[in-house]
Design a protein around this motif. Structure first.
Motif, PDB file in Angstrom:
ATOM      1  N   THR A  77       0.833  -1.195   0.000  1.00  0.00           N
ATOM      2  CA  THR A  77       0.000   0.000   0.000  1.00  0.00           C
ATOM      3  C   THR A  77       0.868   1.245   0.000  1.00  0.00           C
ATOM      4  O   THR A  77       2.046   1.196   0.372  1.00  0.00           O
ATOM      5  N   ILE A  78       0.291   2.368  -0.385  1.00  0.00           N
ATOM      6  CA  ILE A  78       1.033   3.623  -0.482  1.00  0.00           C
ATOM      7  C   ILE A  78       1.753   3.949   0.822  1.00  0.00           C
ATOM      8  O   ILE A  78       2.903   4.342   0.832  1.00  0.00           O
ATOM      9  N   LEU A  79       1.086   3.772   1.937  1.00  0.00           N
ATOM     10  CA  LEU A  79       1.680   4.164   3.207  1.00  0.00           C
ATOM     11  C   LEU A  79       2.471   3.040   3.867  1.00  0.00           C
ATOM     12  O   LEU A  79       3.085   3.246   4.898  1.00  0.00           O
ATOM     13  N   GLY A  80       2.488   1.844   3.277  1.00  0.00           N
ATOM     14  CA  GLY A  80       3.184   0.731   3.891  1.00  0.00           C
ATOM     15  C   GLY A  80       4.408   0.266   3.136  1.00  0.00           C
ATOM     16  O   GLY A  80       4.948  -0.787   3.433  1.00  0.00           O
ATOM     17  N   GLU A  81       4.849   1.018   2.160  1.00  0.00           N
ATOM     18  CA  GLU A  81       5.998   0.614   1.352  1.00  0.00           C
ATOM     19  C   GLU A  81       7.269   0.631   2.205  1.00  0.00           C
ATOM     20  O   GLU A  81       7.617   1.640   2.784  1.00  0.00           O
ATOM     21  N   LYS A  82       7.951  -0.501   2.254  1.00  0.00           N
ATOM     22  CA  LYS A  82       9.161  -0.602   3.071  1.00  0.00           C
ATOM     23  C   LYS A  82      10.381  -0.128   2.298  1.00  0.00           C
ATOM     24  O   LYS A  82      10.471  -0.279   1.095  1.00  0.00           O
ATOM     25  N   HIS A 134       6.125  11.592  -3.697  1.00  0.00           N
ATOM     26  CA  HIS A 134       5.808  10.228  -4.128  1.00  0.00           C
ATOM     27  C   HIS A 134       4.320   9.918  -3.904  1.00  0.00           C
ATOM     28  O   HIS A 134       3.641   9.404  -4.788  1.00  0.00           O
ATOM     29  N   ILE A 135       3.831  10.262  -2.732  1.00  0.00           N
ATOM     30  CA  ILE A 135       2.418  10.005  -2.411  1.00  0.00           C
ATOM     31  C   ILE A 135       1.507  10.829  -3.318  1.00  0.00           C
ATOM     32  O   ILE A 135       0.536  10.317  -3.873  1.00  0.00           O
ATOM     33  N   ILE A 136       1.815  12.099  -3.489  1.00  0.00           N
ATOM     34  CA  ILE A 136       1.002  12.975  -4.341  1.00  0.00           C
ATOM     35  C   ILE A 136       0.969  12.448  -5.765  1.00  0.00           C
ATOM     36  O   ILE A 136      -0.083  12.456  -6.413  1.00  0.00           O
ATOM     37  N   THR A 141      -4.711  13.267 -10.076  1.00  0.00           N
ATOM     38  CA  THR A 141      -4.995  14.704 -10.087  1.00  0.00           C
ATOM     39  C   THR A 141      -6.371  15.042  -9.537  1.00  0.00           C
ATOM     40  O   THR A 141      -6.538  16.064  -8.878  1.00  0.00           O
ATOM     41  N   LYS A 142      -7.385  14.210  -9.790  1.00  0.00           N
ATOM     42  CA  LYS A 142      -8.728  14.514  -9.261  1.00  0.00           C
ATOM     43  C   LYS A 142      -8.727  14.519  -7.743  1.00  0.00           C
ATOM     44  O   LYS A 142      -9.263  15.436  -7.120  1.00  0.00           O
ATOM     45  N   LEU A 147      -8.548  17.096  -2.318  1.00  0.00           N
ATOM     46  CA  LEU A 147      -7.810  17.312  -1.070  1.00  0.00           C
ATOM     47  C   LEU A 147      -7.354  18.759  -0.925  1.00  0.00           C
ATOM     48  O   LEU A 147      -7.376  19.318   0.167  1.00  0.00           O
ATOM     49  N   GLY A 148      -6.940  19.369  -2.041  1.00  0.00           N
ATOM     50  CA  GLY A 148      -6.556  20.774  -2.021  1.00  0.00           C
ATOM     51  C   GLY A 148      -7.724  21.667  -1.637  1.00  0.00           C
ATOM     52  O   GLY A 148      -7.563  22.644  -0.899  1.00  0.00           O
TER      53      GLY A 148
END
Length: 151
Positions: A77-82, A134-136, A141-142, A147-148
């Motif tokens: 996952t995006i937040l779990g990349e080691k 990296h996350i962005i 873009t949508k 979020l913006g």
């Protein structure tokens, strides 16, 4: 390894990913974990974060050059990349790499670095900037616009 002496029933092994290196040139070159060549030889799936250092500390310290290449485990996952390894080329790279080494040795991902609060401005904040970019880049873009608007 000294821990093997005190705990002979649980032997720790030192592998390539355990040995970081710093070349004290101008700029310094710091490496940790696996190189891209080693990842290919091991057949690991990985992705690369490439980040030019231009954060606040780089500006304050007038860095002429700064770059990070970070290898992350692919398929998580995006937040779990080691963290698998990387290279930092910048002034004080030998100091900046410490947090990457600690995070990798703990078997954690870059979210661990994102959660850490550092004095401002430090060069380590560039690591956060690299991972934020990296996350962005992954969320599309949508969702970025939504979020913006929300934040």
């Amino acid at each position: 390894i000294l821990s093997n002496f005190f705990n002979p029933f649980k032997k720790a092994k030192a592998g390539r990913k355990s040995i970081p290196a710093v070349t004290y040139t101008e700029p310094e070159v710091a490496t940790f974990g696996y190189s891209e060549e080693e990842l290919k030889q091991l057949g690991k799936k990985y992705q690369i974060i490439e980040h030019d250092m231009h954060g606040d500390r780089a500006t304050v310290s007038d860095f002429r050059y700064g770059k990070m290449l970070i290898y992350l485990e692919k398929g998580r996952t995006i937040l779990g990349e080691k963290l698998l390894g990387g290279t930092i080329v910048a002034p004080h790279a030998g100091e900046m790499v410490q947090e990457f080494i600690m995070t990798q040795n703990q078997g954690k991902g870059f979210l661990n670095i994102m959660r850490t609060i550092h004095p401002y401005p430090t060069a380590t904040n560039d690591a956060k900037a690299a991972f934020l970019d990296h996350i962005i880049g992954k969320i599309g873009t949508k969702l970025q616009r939504v979020l913006g608007w929300l934040y």
